[in-house]
Design a protein around this motif. Sequence first.
Motif, short mmCIF file in Angstrom:
data_model
loop_
_atom_site.label_atom_id
_atom_site.label_comp_id
_atom_site.label_asym_id
_atom_site.label_seq_id
_atom_site.Cartn_x
_atom_site.Cartn_y
_atom_site.Cartn_z
N VAL A 148 0.92 -1.22 -0.06
CA VAL A 148 0.08 -0.09 0.19
C VAL A 148 0.96 1.31 -0.30
O VAL A 148 1.67 1.37 0.89
N SER A 149 0.64 1.94 -1.12
CA SER A 149 1.48 3.26 -1.18
C SER A 149 0.88 4.64 -1.12
O SER A 149 -0.55 4.54 -1.53
N GLY A 150 1.34 5.64 -1.08
CA GLY A 150 0.58 7.22 -1.17
C GLY A 150 0.46 7.64 0.05
O GLY A 150 1.20 7.52 1.14
N ARG A 151 -0.75 8.54 0.19
CA ARG A 151 -0.82 9.46 1.47
C ARG A 151 -1.64 8.53 2.26
O ARG A 151 -2.86 8.73 2.40
N VAL A 183 -3.13 4.83 -2.45
CA VAL A 183 -3.96 5.76 -1.61
C VAL A 183 -3.72 7.14 -2.35
O VAL A 183 -2.65 7.93 -1.94
N ILE A 184 -4.59 7.93 -2.93
CA ILE A 184 -4.44 9.21 -3.29
C ILE A 184 -4.76 10.23 -2.34
O ILE A 184 -4.20 11.15 -2.14
N GLU A 190 -7.14 3.35 -4.82
CA GLU A 190 -6.95 2.60 -6.31
C GLU A 190 -6.37 1.24 -5.91
O GLU A 190 -5.38 1.32 -5.10
N ALA A 191 -6.76 0.07 -6.60
CA ALA A 191 -6.25 -1.21 -6.46
C ALA A 191 -5.89 -1.59 -8.09
O ALA A 191 -6.31 -1.37 -8.96
N VAL A 192 -4.67 -2.22 -8.24
CA VAL A 192 -4.18 -2.76 -9.35
C VAL A 192 -4.72 -4.14 -9.72
O VAL A 192 -4.23 -5.12 -8.94
N ASP A 193 -5.47 -4.54 -10.59
CA ASP A 193 -5.62 -6.08 -11.07
C ASP A 193 -4.22 -6.27 -11.87
O ASP A 193 -4.29 -6.01 -13.16
N ASP A 194 -3.58 -7.06 -11.31
CA ASP A 194 -2.03 -7.52 -11.84
C ASP A 194 -2.31 -8.34 -13.13
O ASP A 194 -1.73 -8.42 -14.14
N GLU A 195 -3.40 -9.13 -13.15
CA GLU A 195 -3.87 -10.28 -14.08
C GLU A 195 -4.35 -9.68 -15.34
O GLU A 195 -3.80 -9.96 -16.48
#
Length: 246
Positions: A148-151, A183-184, A190-195
């Motif tokens: 989890v990255s961001g603010r 985390v904006i 936002e989450a990333v669907d890697d597939e």
Amino acid sequence: MVKVIRKRTIVDALIVAAMVALVIVCGVEGLRRTADPVCTKITIIIKDSTERQYVSVGELKQQLHQAGLWQIGEPLSKIHCHEIEQHLLTHPMLRRAECYERANGEVRIIVKQRQPVVLIKGDEVYYLDTERKVMPVRASVNTPVVVVSGRIGKQQAEGEMYDFVLWLQDNRYWREKIHTIRVINPKMIEAVDDEHKYTIILGSLNGAEKRLKALQKLYEEGFEKIGYPEYKQIDLQFNGQIVGRK
């Protein structure tokens, strides 16, 4: 003749007294040895070392040496297991420590390591472990976890974000697809669907699980039959709506 007998009696009595005294001394010394054996060996067991290897036996041995708690050859009465346990728990990679003595003079120490659940990369970089506590980042920790990255502050990280990551771990469908969360701001996640290489806009985490279940249904009943569109974003932030953007 009477005088000779008396002298022999006195000598015999003195010999018997000396022998009794010697037996008593030897008995007392034997009791001391039995009551206060020495530490012959210290064994450290990392209980979960087959699952993860964040700390080594050598590192823990050195920690006890530096604290004066590696006491092989010392009487067991001078070894305080509780003190050893408390000192080992100051190690940032340990969550449990148990120390006890065995009949053969061995002191056995069993430790368990902490387990990371999520890596937080905000103003500070740290893991949260299975007890929702901050765990430092070190090179030996290489277990794959959600990043989890961001603010994101600690209150959100230890609260709703931690709960959401636990839900992802327990969800057989999404845990294989989502490994990165951004985390904006606290209400825009936002989450990333890697597939499928989609950025999934969740918005607030409130109700995010329900919205992902709806997206899963669209994947399974729609996209898997007609093919996955070349979207860059899938917006779920409005309840009841799924908006795809190229």
